[in-house]
Write a protein that holds these residues in place. Structure first.
Motif, PDB file in Angstrom:
ATOM      1  N   GLY A 154      39.898  38.071  -3.566  1.00 30.26           N
ATOM      2  CA  GLY A 154      39.858  37.546  -4.919  1.00 30.26           C
ATOM      3  C   GLY A 154      41.247  37.523  -5.534  1.00 30.26           C
ATOM      4  O   GLY A 154      41.938  38.544  -5.543  1.00 30.26           O
ATOM      5  N   ALA A 155      41.686  36.369  -6.021  1.00 27.85           N
ATOM      6  CA  ALA A 155      43.012  36.256  -6.625  1.00 27.85           C
ATOM      7  C   ALA A 155      43.100  34.961  -7.427  1.00 27.85           C
ATOM      8  O   ALA A 155      42.412  33.986  -7.123  1.00 27.85           O
ATOM      9  N   ARG A 156      43.967  34.978  -8.445  1.00 28.76           N
ATOM     10  CA  ARG A 156      44.143  33.789  -9.296  1.00 28.76           C
ATOM     11  C   ARG A 156      45.010  32.725  -8.640  1.00 28.76           C
ATOM     12  O   ARG A 156      44.701  31.544  -8.695  1.00 28.76           O
ATOM     13  N   ASP A 157      46.118  33.152  -8.062  1.00 34.30           N
ATOM     14  CA  ASP A 157      47.125  32.227  -7.537  1.00 34.30           C
ATOM     15  C   ASP A 157      46.671  31.645  -6.203  1.00 34.30           C
ATOM     16  O   ASP A 157      46.491  32.375  -5.234  1.00 34.30           O
ATOM     17  N   ARG A 158      46.476  30.335  -6.144  1.00 38.21           N
ATOM     18  CA  ARG A 158      45.943  29.701  -4.937  1.00 38.21           C
ATOM     19  C   ARG A 158      46.846  29.919  -3.738  1.00 38.21           C
ATOM     20  O   ARG A 158      46.371  30.275  -2.636  1.00 38.21           O
ATOM     21  N   GLN A 159      48.141  29.706  -3.902  1.00 38.13           N
ATOM     22  CA  GLN A 159      49.056  29.815  -2.777  1.00 38.13           C
ATOM     23  C   GLN A 159      49.076  31.244  -2.219  1.00 38.13           C
ATOM     24  O   GLN A 159      49.002  31.454  -1.000  1.00 38.13           O
ATOM     25  N   ARG A 160      49.172  32.234  -3.104  1.00 37.86           N
ATOM     26  CA  ARG A 160      49.207  33.625  -2.640  1.00 37.86           C
ATOM     27  C   ARG A 160      47.859  34.025  -2.036  1.00 37.86           C
ATOM     28  O   ARG A 160      47.805  34.783  -1.056  1.00 37.86           O
ATOM     29  N   ARG A 161      46.795  33.514  -2.618  1.00 38.05           N
ATOM     30  CA  ARG A 161      45.458  33.821  -2.108  1.00 38.05           C
ATOM     31  C   ARG A 161      45.288  33.294  -0.686  1.00 38.05           C
ATOM     32  O   ARG A 161      44.839  34.016   0.214  1.00 38.05           O
ATOM     33  N   GLU A 162      45.658  32.054  -0.488  1.00 38.80           N
ATOM     34  CA  GLU A 162      45.506  31.451   0.835  1.00 38.80           C
ATOM     35  C   GLU A 162      46.432  32.106   1.857  1.00 38.80           C
ATOM     36  O   GLU A 162      46.061  32.285   3.026  1.00 38.80           O
ATOM     37  N   ALA A 163      47.633  32.479   1.417  1.00 44.27           N
ATOM     38  CA  ALA A 163      48.564  33.150   2.327  1.00 44.27           C
ATOM     39  C   ALA A 163      48.017  34.509   2.759  1.00 44.27           C
ATOM     40  O   ALA A 163      48.153  34.903   3.926  1.00 44.27           O
ATOM     41  N   ALA A 164      47.390  35.221   1.817  1.00 43.25           N
ATOM     42  CA  ALA A 164      46.812  36.524   2.150  1.00 43.25           C
ATOM     43  C   ALA A 164      45.657  36.368   3.129  1.00 43.25           C
ATOM     44  O   ALA A 164      45.534  37.139   4.094  1.00 43.25           O
ATOM     45  N   VAL A 165      44.810  35.380   2.903  1.00 39.10           N
ATOM     46  CA  VAL A 165      43.686  35.139   3.810  1.00 39.10           C
ATOM     47  C   VAL A 165      44.199  34.813   5.207  1.00 39.10           C
ATOM     48  O   VAL A 165      43.699  35.337   6.216  1.00 39.10           O
ATOM     49  N   GLU A 166      45.208  33.968   5.277  1.00 39.62           N
ATOM     50  CA  GLU A 166      45.771  33.587   6.577  1.00 39.62           C
ATOM     51  C   GLU A 166      46.347  34.802   7.301  1.00 39.62           C
ATOM     52  O   GLU A 166      46.138  34.986   8.513  1.00 39.62           O
ATOM     53  N   LYS A 167      47.064  35.659   6.555  1.00 37.48           N
ATOM     54  CA  LYS A 167      47.664  36.855   7.148  1.00 37.48           C
ATOM     55  C   LYS A 167      46.589  37.823   7.633  1.00 37.48           C
ATOM     56  O   LYS A 167      46.687  38.398   8.728  1.00 37.48           O
ATOM     57  N   LEU A 168      45.544  37.993   6.847  1.00 31.45           N
ATOM     58  CA  LEU A 168      44.454  38.884   7.230  1.00 31.45           C
ATOM     59  C   LEU A 168      43.731  38.360   8.472  1.00 31.45           C
ATOM     60  O   LEU A 168      43.410  39.122   9.393  1.00 31.45           O
ATOM     61  N   ARG A 169      43.489  37.067   8.503  1.00 31.41           N
ATOM     62  CA  ARG A 169      42.815  36.479   9.666  1.00 31.41           C
ATOM     63  C   ARG A 169      43.658  36.626  10.922  1.00 31.41           C
ATOM     64  O   ARG A 169      43.129  36.894  12.012  1.00 31.41           O
ATOM     65  N   ALA A 170      44.974  36.483  10.775  1.00 33.69           N
ATOM     66  CA  ALA A 170      45.864  36.636  11.927  1.00 33.69           C
ATOM     67  C   ALA A 170      45.811  38.050  12.486  1.00 33.69           C
ATOM     68  O   ALA A 170      46.041  38.269  13.686  1.00 33.69           O
ATOM     69  N   ALA A 171      45.494  39.021  11.599  1.00 36.41           N
ATOM     70  CA  ALA A 171      45.393  40.423  12.028  1.00 36.41           C
ATOM     71  C   ALA A 171      43.993  40.785  12.496  1.00 36.41           C
ATOM     72  O   ALA A 171      43.739  41.937  12.855  1.00 36.41           O
ATOM     73  N   GLY A 172      43.084  39.805  12.480  1.00 40.77           N
ATOM     74  CA  GLY A 172      41.749  40.043  12.992  1.00 40.77           C
ATOM     75  C   GLY A 172      40.669  40.259  11.968  1.00 40.77           C
ATOM     76  O   GLY A 172      39.509  40.481  12.326  1.00 40.77           O
ATOM     77  N   THR A 173      41.006  40.189  10.674  1.00 39.30           N
ATOM     78  CA  THR A 173      40.002  40.374   9.624  1.00 39.30           C
ATOM     79  C   THR A 173      39.257  39.074   9.355  1.00 39.30           C
ATOM     80  O   THR A 173      39.861  38.003   9.288  1.00 39.30           O
ATOM     81  N   ASP A 174      37.950  39.179   9.198  1.00 38.03           N
ATOM     82  CA  ASP A 174      37.125  38.032   8.822  1.00 38.03           C
ATOM     83  C   ASP A 174      37.233  37.872   7.303  1.00 38.03           C
ATOM     84  O   ASP A 174      36.387  38.338   6.551  1.00 38.03           O
ATOM     85  N   ALA A 175      38.309  37.231   6.858  1.00 38.23           N
ATOM     86  CA  ALA A 175      38.611  37.103   5.434  1.00 38.23           C
ATOM     87  C   ALA A 175      38.249  35.715   4.924  1.00 38.23           C
ATOM     88  O   ALA A 175      38.319  34.727   5.657  1.00 38.23           O
ATOM     89  N   PHE A 176      37.865  35.666   3.647  1.00 37.99           N
ATOM     90  CA  PHE A 176      37.605  34.371   3.014  1.00 37.99           C
ATOM     91  C   PHE A 176      38.153  34.400   1.590  1.00 37.99           C
ATOM     92  O   PHE A 176      38.241  35.456   0.958  1.00 37.99           O
ATOM     93  N   ALA A 177      38.546  33.240   1.109  1.00 38.54           N
ATOM     94  CA  ALA A 177      39.195  33.132  -0.197  1.00 38.54           C
ATOM     95  C   ALA A 177      38.166  33.036  -1.318  1.00 38.54           C
ATOM     96  O   ALA A 177      37.169  32.328  -1.193  1.00 38.54           O
ATOM     97  N   VAL A 178      38.444  33.743  -2.415  1.00 34.37           N
ATOM     98  CA  VAL A 178      37.606  33.683  -3.611  1.00 34.37           C
ATOM     99  C   VAL A 178      38.510  33.418  -4.815  1.00 34.37           C
ATOM    100  O   VAL A 178      39.162  34.333  -5.318  1.00 34.37           O
ATOM    101  N   PRO A 179      38.596  32.176  -5.290  1.00 35.43           N
ATOM    102  CA  PRO A 179      39.357  31.908  -6.510  1.00 35.43           C
ATOM    103  C   PRO A 179      38.775  32.746  -7.647  1.00 35.43           C
ATOM    104  O   PRO A 179      37.581  32.670  -7.922  1.00 35.43           O
ATOM    105  N   LEU A 180      39.618  33.557  -8.291  1.00 32.57           N
ATOM    106  CA  LEU A 180      39.071  34.503  -9.259  1.00 32.57           C
ATOM    107  C   LEU A 180      40.109  34.952 -10.269  1.00 32.57           C
ATOM    108  O   LEU A 180      41.110  35.576  -9.922  1.00 32.57           O
TER     109      LEU A 180
END
Length: 241
Positions: A34-60
Motif C-alpha cells: 500500500g502506497a500513494r506514489d505510483r512509481q515508488r509503489r511499483e518499484a517496491a513491488v518489482e523489487k519484492l517480486r525479484a526477491a521471491g515475494t508474491d507482492a501486489f500493488a495497492v494504490p492507497l
C-alpha cells in the motif's frame, strides 16, 4: 495446497514498511504494497517480486476516504480476502514542533495520517479481516507516545516533535479501544514500537536498521490465536502506556 496468508502493509514502498512486506513475503505470504506514489509503489513491488515475494500493488492514500474504499474493493475483488493488516503509513510533520511553536495545521495533518488514517483503513478492511481464520492488525506506534515513559523520573526521551508524539499517544489509545471492542472476535490488534530506526522519518539518525525495526511488526502479525490483544510491544516485550 493451502491458500497463502494475505497481508496489506500501508506505507510499504520504503523503510520499515518495505521490510515488513519483505519479512512477511519470506514466510510465503502474499503481500499488498500500500502506497500513494505510483512509481515508488511499483518499484517496491518489482523489487519484492525479484526477491521471491508474491507482492501486489495497492494504490492507497490513508488520508483519503475514496482511496481507502477503492483499496478495500481491489483486495476483495482481485485477491478475495485479507488476513493481516499492518498500519505502518505515517508522517512526522513540518518543524518546528515544540508546543509553543507548532502550527495547529501541522498537528491536524499528522493526526489525519497517523491516527485517523489508521481508523479509516482498519474499518474499511474489517469486513475482509472478519472472514479470516486468524486475523491480525498491527499498528506501528512508537515509545515516544508512552506517557508512562515521559513522566518517569530519570528517563529522558529527548526533544520529540509534539505533533508526532501526540499522534502516537492517540494511536495507542485507539488500539486499546479496538482491542476491547473486538475482544469477542478472532481479531488480535496491537501497537508496535520499532525502536529508533534509521529512516527518512528520523533523517536516518536512528541506531536500528529498517529490517530490525520491522521485526516486532512481523512478530505481532504472526501471533498464535491465544496471543495478546490491545497491547503495546517492542522487541523486549510490553511497553508501558
Amino acid at each position: 495446497m493451502s491458500e497463502p496468508t494475505i497481508a496489506l502493509v500501508t506505507g510499504a514502498n520504503k523503510g520499515i514498511g518495505y521490510e515488513i512486506a519483505a519479512g512477511l513475503g519470506a514466510l510465503g505470504w502474499r503481500v499488498g504494497v500500500g502506497a500513494r506514489d505510483r512509481q515508488r509503489r511499483e518499484a517496491a513491488v518489482e523489487k519484492l517480486r525479484a526477491a521471491g515475494t508474491d507482492a501486489f500493488a495497492v494504490p492507497l492514500d490513508v488520508a483519503d476516504d475514496a482511496s481507502v474504499a477503492a483499496a478495500a474493493d481491489l483486495i476483495a475483488d482481485q485477491v478475495g480476502g485479507l488476513d493481516v493488516l499492518v498500519n505502518n503509513a505515517a508522517i512526522g510533520g513540518a518543524l518546528p514542533q515544540t508546543p509553543t511553536t507548532v502550527d495547529p495545521a501541522t498537528v491536524r495533518a499528522v493526526v489525519e495520517t497517523n491516527v485517523i488514517g489508521v481508523v479509516r483503513v482498519t474499518n474499511a478492511m474489517l469486513p475482509l479481516l472478519r472472514g479470516s481464520a486468524s486475523p491480525r492488525i498491527v499498528n506501528m506506534s512508537s515509545s515516544v507516545g508512552s506517557l508512562a515513559l515521559h513522566t518517569t523520573p530519570g528517563i529522558d526521551m529527548g526533544p520529540i516533535p509534539v505533533a508526532y508524539l501526540a499522534s502516537k499517544t492517540f494511536l495507542n489509545a485507539v488500539t486499546i479501544q479496538y482491542g476491547k471492542e473486538l475482544s469477542d472476535t478472532k481479531i488480535l490488534i496491537n501497537s508496535a514500537c520499532p525502536g529508533f530506526t534509521a529512516t527518512d522519518l528520523t533523517d536516518f539518525r536512528g541506531a536500528r536498521t529498517p529490517r530490525q525495526g520491522a521485526a516486532i511488526a512481523i512478530h505481532l502479525a504472526t501471533l498464535p490465536d491465544d496471543g495478546p490483544t490491545g497491547g503495546f510491544f517492542d522487541d523486549a516485550g510490553p511497553v508501558p502506556w
